[in-house]
Design a protein around this motif. Structure first.
Motif, PDB file in Angstrom:
ATOM      1  N   TYR A 153      16.234  46.820  -8.386  1.00 20.23           N
ATOM      2  CA  TYR A 153      17.146  45.733  -7.514  1.00 20.23           C
ATOM      3  C   TYR A 153      16.946  44.292  -7.826  1.00 20.23           C
ATOM      4  CZ  TYR A 153      12.188  45.114  -5.675  1.00 20.23           C
ATOM      5  OH  TYR A 153      10.697  44.655  -5.736  1.00 20.23           O
ATOM      6  N   TYR A 154      16.176  44.033  -8.721  1.00 24.16           N
ATOM      7  CA  TYR A 154      16.161  42.626  -9.354  1.00 24.16           C
ATOM      8  C   TYR A 154      17.064  42.503 -10.787  1.00 24.16           C
ATOM      9  CZ  TYR A 154      14.597  38.197 -10.619  1.00 24.16           C
ATOM     10  OH  TYR A 154      14.600  36.739 -10.847  1.00 24.16           O
ATOM     11  N   PRO A 155      18.010  41.570 -10.462  1.00 22.28           N
ATOM     12  CA  PRO A 155      19.065  41.412 -11.477  1.00 22.28           C
ATOM     13  C   PRO A 155      18.610  41.380 -12.836  1.00 22.28           C
ATOM     14  CG  PRO A 155      19.151  39.941  -9.906  1.00 22.28           C
ATOM     15  CD  PRO A 155      18.002  40.207  -9.542  1.00 22.28           C
TER      16      PRO A 155
ATOM     17  N   LYS B  91       6.677  46.522 -24.986  1.00 21.52           N
ATOM     18  CA  LYS B  91       5.422  46.295 -24.103  1.00 21.52           C
ATOM     19  C   LYS B  91       5.008  47.551 -23.768  1.00 21.52           C
ATOM     20  CE  LYS B  91       5.915  45.010 -19.589  1.00 21.52           C
ATOM     21  NZ  LYS B  91       5.919  43.936 -18.440  1.00 21.52           N
TER      22      LYS B  91
ATOM     23  N   LEU C  14      -1.196  47.412 -14.281  1.00 30.33           N
ATOM     24  CA  LEU C  14      -0.305  46.507 -15.266  1.00 30.33           C
ATOM     25  C   LEU C  14       0.352  45.484 -14.159  1.00 30.33           C
ATOM     26  CD1 LEU C  14       1.373  49.478 -17.203  1.00 30.33           C
ATOM     27  CD2 LEU C  14      -0.570  48.213 -17.605  1.00 30.33           C
ATOM     28  N   ALA C  15       0.558  44.594 -14.917  1.00 29.14           N
ATOM     29  CA  ALA C  15       1.133  43.379 -13.980  1.00 29.14           C
ATOM     30  C   ALA C  15       2.504  43.552 -13.474  1.00 29.14           C
ATOM     31  CB  ALA C  15       1.215  42.172 -14.933  1.00 29.14           C
ATOM     32  N   TYR C  16       2.429  43.370 -12.091  1.00 24.48           N
ATOM     33  CA  TYR C  16       3.745  43.908 -11.622  1.00 24.48           C
ATOM     34  C   TYR C  16       4.359  42.661 -10.671  1.00 24.48           C
ATOM     35  CZ  TYR C  16       7.032  45.504  -8.048  1.00 24.48           C
ATOM     36  OH  TYR C  16       8.139  45.411  -7.187  1.00 24.48           O
ATOM     37  N   SER C  17       5.550  42.397 -11.053  1.00 21.76           N
ATOM     38  CA  SER C  17       6.314  41.665  -9.936  1.00 21.76           C
ATOM     39  C   SER C  17       7.768  42.363 -10.329  1.00 21.76           C
ATOM     40  CB  SER C  17       6.283  40.103 -10.186  1.00 21.76           C
ATOM     41  OG  SER C  17       7.337  39.500 -10.621  1.00 21.76           O
ATOM     42  N   PRO C  18       8.738  41.975  -9.374  1.00 20.11           N
ATOM     43  CA  PRO C  18       9.973  42.907  -9.811  1.00 20.11           C
ATOM     44  C   PRO C  18      10.801  41.984 -11.019  1.00 20.11           C
ATOM     45  CG  PRO C  18      10.100  41.599  -7.647  1.00 20.11           C
ATOM     46  CD  PRO C  18       8.673  41.681  -8.096  1.00 20.11           C
ATOM     47  N   LEU C  19      10.089  40.985 -11.606  1.00 20.14           N
ATOM     48  CA  LEU C  19      10.796  40.338 -12.721  1.00 20.14           C
ATOM     49  C   LEU C  19      10.267  41.154 -14.127  1.00 20.14           C
ATOM     50  CD1 LEU C  19      10.615  38.139 -10.461  1.00 20.14           C
ATOM     51  CD2 LEU C  19      10.812  36.614 -12.534  1.00 20.14           C
ATOM     52  N   TYR C  20       9.220  41.726 -13.796  1.00 15.78           N
ATOM     53  CA  TYR C  20       8.456  42.279 -15.245  1.00 15.78           C
ATOM     54  C   TYR C  20       8.210  43.598 -15.108  1.00 15.78           C
ATOM     55  CZ  TYR C  20       7.246  37.565 -15.151  1.00 15.78           C
ATOM     56  OH  TYR C  20       7.511  35.817 -15.425  1.00 15.78           O
TER      57      TYR C  20
ATOM     58  N   SER D   3       7.784  47.804 -12.640  1.00 16.34           N
ATOM     59  CA  SER D   3       7.899  48.394 -11.327  1.00 16.34           C
ATOM     60  C   SER D   3       6.736  48.737 -10.711  1.00 16.34           C
ATOM     61  CB  SER D   3       8.774  49.728 -11.510  1.00 16.34           C
ATOM     62  OG  SER D   3      10.171  49.400 -11.993  1.00 16.34           O
ATOM     63  N   ALA D   4       6.683  48.757  -9.259  1.00 11.73           N
ATOM     64  CA  ALA D   4       5.335  49.143  -8.861  1.00 11.73           C
ATOM     65  C   ALA D   4       4.742  50.184  -9.491  1.00 11.73           C
ATOM     66  CB  ALA D   4       5.533  49.151  -7.292  1.00 11.73           C
ATOM     67  N   LYS D   5       5.509  51.128  -9.592  1.00 12.97           N
ATOM     68  CA  LYS D   5       5.144  52.337 -10.566  1.00 12.97           C
ATOM     69  C   LYS D   5       5.979  51.959 -12.063  1.00 12.97           C
ATOM     70  CE  LYS D   5       4.813  55.845  -6.884  1.00 12.97           C
ATOM     71  NZ  LYS D   5       5.556  56.646  -5.996  1.00 12.97           N
TER      72      LYS D   5
END
Lengths: 565, 565
Positions: free
Chosen positions: A360-362, A393, A416-422, A424-426
């Motif tokens: 959902y993040y562009p 990665k 693992l480092a999660y934000s929608p830029l980097y 997914s939550a899974k």
């Protein structure tokens, strides 16, 4: 005390500078055959392509700068013609003058690297190679007036060189003897690279042998004549063990210098590091060749530590590697499926098609991942990835997990480092772990793309659980279609016997298989779904069934060895 | 059998869908207070900023789609008002009609998440929060006619919201009570983010308390009135344990629901997952709050496995996190230096300033990395990174190394995917391992940026080994200058007593220290060099010396908990 080092790139120079940090007052002499030391070997193809514009960017150090900073006695254009082990001297030949003299050593470190192999065909002496700065100058000069090029060999160097010759505007053909480039990876992971190369106008010739190199052409076994103002030989590299052999040092079954865990050769005063030595494979302990710069650098440092009396030991190697080509990333660590098959080792394979970050993040980019797992111990045997951003990665994380002894199921729990830029939550790596747990716990049975036809021939029904629109536009021949969201209602419509379910990427197929199993039907999920099946090589039977493709050691074909990066 | 789940995002929905895969014939009811389930919580700030243009992109599933695919009974707008544990029923209130009814359960899973904290100041009720889709709609509406905004709180959400309000063209102030934003990280790692925010026009107010929220303004303790058409409260989140408390379930010292390793609360028929529960810290086993989506998802799946009878157990948490802001990436895993100091745990800190890939390949971006290591065991205690591309990769690799039980020295030997496009032959992670080995082996002694002044006050000489040009343009006050390449010749010029050497990033300083030590001089290297020193917070003494900054658990401030990512 004097330490003499043969070879002034990667392993050799890492050893020299580390030795100076540990032994300020020792004489350290570095002998390098070419005109440059510590150059950016892995950057050479990119200078050919003009991506790295300045030649000077490749020259990270000079004999003068190394002298000033590290007090090293660095001598270029110096070939070591022989070793007198009894006298503990090397015979040094000045390539400019031809003059020879003996140089005594207390400890000798061999870091000669690996040299390009030239296929034994008529005219091959015209082919250029890319090993050092002088080679690069030659290629740059040849390319300047050229319109066409043929690259022989589809390993790392061959692919990088081919891409860069395209950047230069040449009409380029890449000729590879087997059915796929990038031998350390499995065919369905490499197929997207084949497609990408062709999209960029490269004439990719798979399963093609070169029979002759002519004045302006290259002739293939099928009679094709390819225009070739420039010919590049990139069929692989071979450990440069000539000097070691001549000195009677032990050389191993794969042609590399044999060293112990302290990087000592069969002569206790002579050490060897880098691409020229045989390593121990991390999975089965066998002798292997891994021509990678990080391994060479690590060994260079270790040998210095050993000589200085620190308590260190060399480690087995996984052979993690990556190549970027026309915006696509292809990376792997550990063993491939074909290599496991050839060795007769049991495994399970898991294919996924995630995005590099939240959809959902562009700007999300897709990739294909593959995990190979020991079904008995759940140990991770290897992983491969191909696609856009974030492939490197995931392979790095899995390589680290292997080194840390994590099981495949543990990948689910990695934080693992999660934000929608980097991500997914899974994360894609977590998902591989989740899927592995389903296998481990007996919740799912899968079928690989190369096993499908045989199963269908035996009478299984292929059930596509995608939407009718997907089914029609991207069919696997012979399948029936009931979309997942209607499966519970329509379960009675299914024919008897075994079911092979599939979807686009594997997830819906898994969900369908769970539904079916719990309604008393046996269902096997097509691993990786349509996307993995669609990436099968055109000549699938030959490739999937051939053990010969799998006998090469991982990374055999790699040559990131002598980079000073 | 009926399983009731309270909360339909992240943990709750992961539990529901996994339960269906394991238990096809069980009734599963999901009760969600808001109007939406399984929405992209972590994407909400980006919809406010217009980066995610379509609101529909946030809505990953609907009750209908979940019903069709998973046979779930998903009910939105339903609040659970109470639990009758003896009767095993929940009292469900329909928020639209106010009607209440009892719903029986055989197993109950609580996944209520964490709610935003509002600082107790007059007028704060005007402040908006960002927890669900309805909040987002409210913020989008408020922003539409606004020219100015004040964001209260500099954690993940605060920073992401502030960035997105800037994207919307508002004049934005970010007010943070402590001297730094992003509390889980150390100040010198966050300073580049402060700078980046200011470069983008954000009015960053550190060490500032809000005393009142007015009609169109926010007043700070120093009397400043900030224009504030919109006020956002983002000072942190608190586990939503109201329902659990009211039902007499055990709640822990940090306010979260207490669960065992099978995610069971103090009532064996009631489970709890996600942001609302207390976790066990991976380093010291203490109770901690980590509001992260991946942890919530993992727990959701685990609780389903437990209920279905699979053999699984919950794990301690590291709290790996990342935020991207104006093109800068800030990531961390494990403990920070200030938290280690506050806890009185011994550690060594290592700062580096590598590039994401080989410097000779175009487009390399810089980053700062920090590694925290147990000096006794060489265990990795934490890591932080800030900079451009590749920061998330390095933190993920280190988080994986921690989980795999690798020592810091092992990082040197990790085989990471190398080509000049993706890394360096000695990857930044490898370099951290190499440096750690030098510490472990007693080859170098370092000083942290916050220890420098004290050492100089005690009479040590500061020696800058950079070039004269660097020394003049980027000085650390009080230093003398002898460049590294001339150090051996000029060693006699140095004053007696202890020497603190420094360079730009730490490497040349280390080389100089090795030279000096081997010439009989004691030299300590300034860790991370000028670059780390230059990133020190302006009020360094207060920050470095304060234990109070370190008492919060890692990730306390994070809120990636209820994302369905």
């Amino acid at each position: 005390m004097r330490i003499v080092i043969v070879g002034g790139v990667a392993g050799g120079m890492s050893a020299a500078t580390r030795l100076r940090r540990l032994m300020e007052h020792t004489e350290i002499v570095v002998l390098e055959r070419s005109g440059h030391v510590s150059f950016a070997n892995c950057g050479l193809p990119y200078h050919v392509g003009g991506v790295i514009e300045e030649r000077s960017a490749l020259l990270l150090q000079t004999p003068q700068s190394l002298g000033a900073r590290f007090g090293l006695d660095v001598r270029v254009g110096q070939e070591v013609a022989g070793i007198d082990r009894a006298a503990r001297t090397v015979r040094v030949r000045d390539l400019a003058t031809g003059r020879e003299e003996d140089l005594g050593y207390d400890a000798l470190i061999l870091s000669p690297g690996a040299g390009p192999v030239r296929p034994p065909v008529p005219g091959i002496e015209r082919a250029l190679v890319l090993r050092d700065v002088e080679d690069t100058d030659e290629v740059v000069a040849a390319v300047a007036g050229a319109r066409s090029a043929v690259v022989v060999g589809g390993g790392f160097i061959g692919v990088e060189v081919a891409e860069n010759l395209v950047h230069r505007g040449l009409q380029v053909a890449l000729v590879e003897a087997t059915e796929q480039i990038m031998a350390p990876l499995d065919p369905e992971m490499v197929e997207p690279v084949h497609a990408r190369l062709r999209e960029h106008g490269l004439d990719l010739r798979l399963g093609s042998a070169v029979t002759e190199v002519g004045e302006r052409t290259v002739t293939l076994a099928d009679g094709t004549e390819l225009p070739a103002d420039v010919v590049m030989a990139a069929v692989g590299v071979r450990p440069d063990s000539t000097l070691a052999r001549a000195a009677g040092l032990e050389v191993g079954p794969r042609g590399g210098i044999v060293v112990d865990e302290h990087l000592r050769t069969s002569d206790p005063d002579i050490y060897a590091v880098g691409d020229a030595v045989e390593k121990k494979d991390a999975l089965d302990g066998s002798a292997t060749l891994v021509a990678l710069a990080n391994t060479a650098n690590l060994q260079g440092r270790l040998v210095a530590d050993v000589i200085a009396g620190l308590d260190v030991a060399d480690r087995p190697v996984l052979g993690t590697s990556v190549v970027g080509v026309f915006g696509l990333t292809l990376a792997s660590t550990g063993w491939s499926e074909k290599r496991l098959r050839a060795a007769g080792r049991p495994y399970r394979a898991i294919h996924t098609h995630p995005a590099n970050h939240a959809g959902y993040y562009p700007g999300a980019e897709g990739m294909a991942l593959k995990l190979l797992v020991d079904p008995e111990t759940d140990a991770i045997l290897g992983a491969q990835g191909v696609g856009g951003a974030g492939v490197d990665k995931r392979i790095d994380v899995i390589a680290t997990a292997i080194t840390g002894g994590l099981r495949a199921a543990d990948l689910a729990e990695l934080e693992l480092a999660y934000s929608p830029l980097y991500g997914s939550a899974k994360d894609p790596v977590n998902m591989l772990g989740y899927i592995d747990r389903n296998h481990r716990d007996g919740l799912v049975e899968t079928l690989q793309w190369h096993e499908l036809q045989e199963r269908l021939d035996a009478g299984a029904t292929l059930l596509d659980v995608r939407t009718p629109g997907e089914h029609e536009s991207m069919p696997i021949p012979g399948g029936i279609n009931i979309e997942l969201d209607r499966l519970r209602d329509r379960i009675d419509e299914l024919p008897e016997g075994e079911l092979v379910v599939h979807c686009q990427a594997g997830l819906r197929g898994y969900l369908a298989a769970r539904v079916l199993e719990q309604h008393g039907r046996h269902a096997v999920n097509l691993d990786g779904g349509y996307l993995t099946w669609a990436a099968r090589p055109p000549r699938a039977v030959a490739v999937a069934g051939s053990a010969a493709d799998g006998t090469g050691a991982a990374g055999d074909d790699a040559d990131r060895g002598s980079s000073a990066g």
